[in-house]
Design a protein around this motif. Structure first.
Motif, PDB file in Angstrom:
ATOM      1  N   MET A   1       0.812  -1.212   0.000  1.00  0.00           N
ATOM      2  CA  MET A   1       0.000   0.000   0.000  1.00  0.00           C
ATOM      3  C   MET A   1       0.846   1.264   0.000  1.00  0.00           C
ATOM      4  SD  MET A   1      -3.130  -0.917  -0.189  1.00  0.00           S
ATOM      5  CE  MET A   1      -3.930   0.618   0.255  1.00  0.00           C
ATOM      6  N   HIS A   2       2.046   1.200   0.611  1.00  0.00           N
ATOM      7  CA  HIS A   2       2.839   2.428   0.683  1.00  0.00           C
ATOM      8  C   HIS A   2       3.367   2.870  -0.682  1.00  0.00           C
ATOM      9  CE1 HIS A   2       5.743  -0.919   1.329  1.00  0.00           C
ATOM     10  NE2 HIS A   2       6.536  -0.186   0.570  1.00  0.00           N
ATOM     11  N   TRP A   3       3.313   1.995  -1.692  1.00  0.00           N
ATOM     12  CA  TRP A   3       3.727   2.399  -3.034  1.00  0.00           C
ATOM     13  C   TRP A   3       2.657   3.213  -3.754  1.00  0.00           C
ATOM     14  CZ3 TRP A   3       8.411   2.211  -5.159  1.00  0.00           C
ATOM     15  CH2 TRP A   3       9.366   1.379  -4.574  1.00  0.00           C
ATOM     16  N   LEU A   4       1.426   3.171  -3.272  1.00  0.00           N
ATOM     17  CA  LEU A   4       0.352   3.897  -3.958  1.00  0.00           C
ATOM     18  C   LEU A   4       0.589   5.400  -3.951  1.00  0.00           C
ATOM     19  CD1 LEU A   4      -2.807   1.942  -2.715  1.00  0.00           C
ATOM     20  CD2 LEU A   4      -1.628   1.767  -4.924  1.00  0.00           C
ATOM     21  N   GLY A   5       1.251   5.902  -2.911  1.00  0.00           N
ATOM     22  CA  GLY A   5       1.512   7.338  -2.861  1.00  0.00           C
ATOM     23  C   GLY A   5       2.479   7.814  -3.921  1.00  0.00           C
ATOM     24  N   VAL A   6       3.283   6.902  -4.463  1.00  0.00           N
ATOM     25  CA  VAL A   6       4.258   7.268  -5.487  1.00  0.00           C
ATOM     26  C   VAL A   6       3.648   7.233  -6.890  1.00  0.00           C
ATOM     27  CG1 VAL A   6       6.585   6.755  -6.359  1.00  0.00           C
ATOM     28  CG2 VAL A   6       6.005   6.251  -3.987  1.00  0.00           C
ATOM     29  N   VAL A   7       2.524   6.556  -7.036  1.00  0.00           N
ATOM     30  CA  VAL A   7       1.937   6.374  -8.365  1.00  0.00           C
ATOM     31  C   VAL A   7       1.614   7.700  -9.059  1.00  0.00           C
ATOM     32  CG1 VAL A   7      -0.040   5.430  -9.624  1.00  0.00           C
ATOM     33  CG2 VAL A   7       1.089   4.067  -7.856  1.00  0.00           C
TER      34      VAL A   7
ATOM     35  N   ALA B   1       4.829   9.191 -10.305  1.00  0.00           N
ATOM     36  CA  ALA B   1       5.392   8.425 -11.414  1.00  0.00           C
ATOM     37  C   ALA B   1       4.635   8.705 -12.714  1.00  0.00           C
ATOM     38  CB  ALA B   1       5.358   6.930 -11.083  1.00  0.00           C
ATOM     39  N   VAL B   2       3.319   8.795 -12.645  1.00  0.00           N
ATOM     40  CA  VAL B   2       2.516   9.103 -13.832  1.00  0.00           C
ATOM     41  C   VAL B   2       2.831  10.504 -14.341  1.00  0.00           C
ATOM     42  CG1 VAL B   2       0.159   9.462 -14.678  1.00  0.00           C
ATOM     43  CG2 VAL B   2       0.673   7.514 -13.184  1.00  0.00           C
TER      44      VAL B   2
ATOM     45  N   LEU C   1       6.217  10.496 -16.032  1.00  0.00           N
ATOM     46  CA  LEU C   1       6.138   9.791 -17.311  1.00  0.00           C
ATOM     47  C   LEU C   1       5.507  10.660 -18.397  1.00  0.00           C
ATOM     48  CD1 LEU C   1       6.417   7.149 -18.958  1.00  0.00           C
ATOM     49  CD2 LEU C   1       4.139   6.522 -18.131  1.00  0.00           C
ATOM     50  N   LEU C   2       4.393  11.327 -18.052  1.00  0.00           N
ATOM     51  CA  LEU C   2       3.638  12.086 -19.045  1.00  0.00           C
ATOM     52  C   LEU C   2       4.295  13.409 -19.407  1.00  0.00           C
ATOM     53  CD1 LEU C   2      -0.050  11.514 -17.845  1.00  0.00           C
ATOM     54  CD2 LEU C   2       1.138  10.401 -19.737  1.00  0.00           C
ATOM     55  N   PHE C   3       4.899  14.087 -18.421  1.00  0.00           N
ATOM     56  CA  PHE C   3       5.360  15.454 -18.663  1.00  0.00           C
ATOM     57  C   PHE C   3       6.872  15.618 -18.637  1.00  0.00           C
ATOM     58  CE2 PHE C   3       1.085  15.783 -16.854  1.00  0.00           C
ATOM     59  CZ  PHE C   3       0.453  16.496 -17.851  1.00  0.00           C
ATOM     60  N   LEU C   4       7.621  14.534 -18.419  1.00  0.00           N
ATOM     61  CA  LEU C   4       9.079  14.625 -18.463  1.00  0.00           C
ATOM     62  C   LEU C   4       9.675  13.581 -19.399  1.00  0.00           C
ATOM     63  CD1 LEU C   4      11.687  15.892 -17.450  1.00  0.00           C
ATOM     64  CD2 LEU C   4      11.667  14.266 -15.532  1.00  0.00           C
ATOM     65  N   ILE C   5       9.393  12.311 -19.119  1.00  0.00           N
ATOM     66  CA  ILE C   5      10.047  11.259 -19.889  1.00  0.00           C
ATOM     67  C   ILE C   5       9.536  11.214 -21.324  1.00  0.00           C
ATOM     68  CG2 ILE C   5      10.403   8.767 -20.066  1.00  0.00           C
ATOM     69  CD1 ILE C   5      10.325   8.635 -17.036  1.00  0.00           C
TER      70      ILE C   5
END
Length: 295
Positions: free
Chosen positions: A19-25, A28-29, A32-36
């Motif tokens: 569950m603690h990874w949900l805060g990073v989602v 990360a999105v 991904l969308l505005f940098l990578i």
């Protein structure tokens, strides 16, 4: 009768996302969308023809005299604003941390620095035009009240030094924010030990404090250089087409008129990414070294 081993976790538990990874989602999105993805679009476009084939012509176009000149002017502005930002910001931070100024000054200064370091673009350009432009408040006041004509003295806000001065508005606060923790890390015991051994204040700074702070200073200079080199909106809003710098040349290529070449624009942006990436990599490396010293 169950054949599972006592104490073993259920098979589904090993496949469950913590569950603690949900805060990073969301972060990360966003990255991904505005940098990578935009960065990859620029990198691929720099080596493409309008038909989608591979070419090096766009990269070769970077070596034309006009584009090389734009890069050179942008590098000089970035170096000048980074040097001045480091010098002035270090002096301000040292005065607050080590200079014996009242403690209540520090919190408002850092708060203002956090806001000012992110104040850029069209609002910053308008503020400097309204203050130091041809019809700016200070320009008119100096001319009418003191008889000082900034234009006659050679100052123009739409010039090399005008843009450098504008960049200092966010360069100095950024330097203050970054160098203050490094100054806090200078232990009092080091200066006391140097004094006991007979060192003067100048010798302490030259032989002890400055070598410790040097990685932080060089790293911050690299970061300030990248910060100024990548500033697009402020430069375009302030100077328009009167100063041939990389962001202006880039805009001329991608704005969509018949004289533009979007793929050459990709190559110009790719060159900016390479330069700022090198500067940021130097900053990260030097900052890691300085943190080991402070610890």
């Amino acid at each position: 009768m169950s054949s599972s081993t006592p104490g073993a976790s259920p098979p589904s538990a090993s496949r469950r996302l913590p569950m603690h990874w949900l805060g990073v989602v969301p972060f990360a999105v966003f990255v991904l969308l505005f940098l990578i993805m935009p960065t990859m679009k620029i990198v691929l476009g720099a080596f493409q023809t309008p038909e989608g084939g591979f070419t090096l012509d766009n990269i070769a176009g970077l070596f034309t005299p006009s584009i090389l000149g734009a890069y050179w002017i942008s590098i000089k502005i970035s170096v000048a604003s980074a040097l001045l930002g480091c010098a002035i910001g270090f002096a301000v931070a040292a005065a607050v941390v080590l200079g014996g100024l009242p403690g209540w000054i520090r919190s408002p200064l850092l708060t203002f620095s956090g806001v000012a370091s992110n104040f850029a673009g069209v609002p910053l350009a308008f503020a400097f035009l309204a203050t130091l432009g041809p019809a700016g408040m200070i320009t008119i006041f100096l001319d009418t009240q003191l008889g000082i004509n900034l234009r006659m003295l050679g100052f123009n806000i739409l010039s090399f030094w005008g843009l450098t001065l504008t960049y200092l508005f966010f360069q100095i606060p950024l330097m203050i924010l970054i160098i203050t923790p490094a100054l806090d890390g200078l232990k009092k015991e080091w200066k006391e030990a140097a004094s006991i051994l007979g060192a003067t204040d100048a010798q302490y700074w030259r032989l002890v404090a400055f070598p410790i702070l040097l990685p932080s200073l060089l790293g911050t200079f690299a970061l300030l250089f990248a910060n100024a080199f990548g500033a697009v909106a402020t430069a375009y809003a302030l100077t328009g087409s009167s100063l041939n710098i990389v962001p202006i040349v880039l805009f001329a290529q991608i704005r969509g008129d018949v004289l533009g070449n979007a793929y050459l624009g990709y190559a110009i942006a790719f060159g900016m990414i390479v330069i700022t990436s090198i500067a940021n990599a130097i900053y990260i490396w030097l900052r890691a070294r300085s943190e080991r010293w402070i610890k």
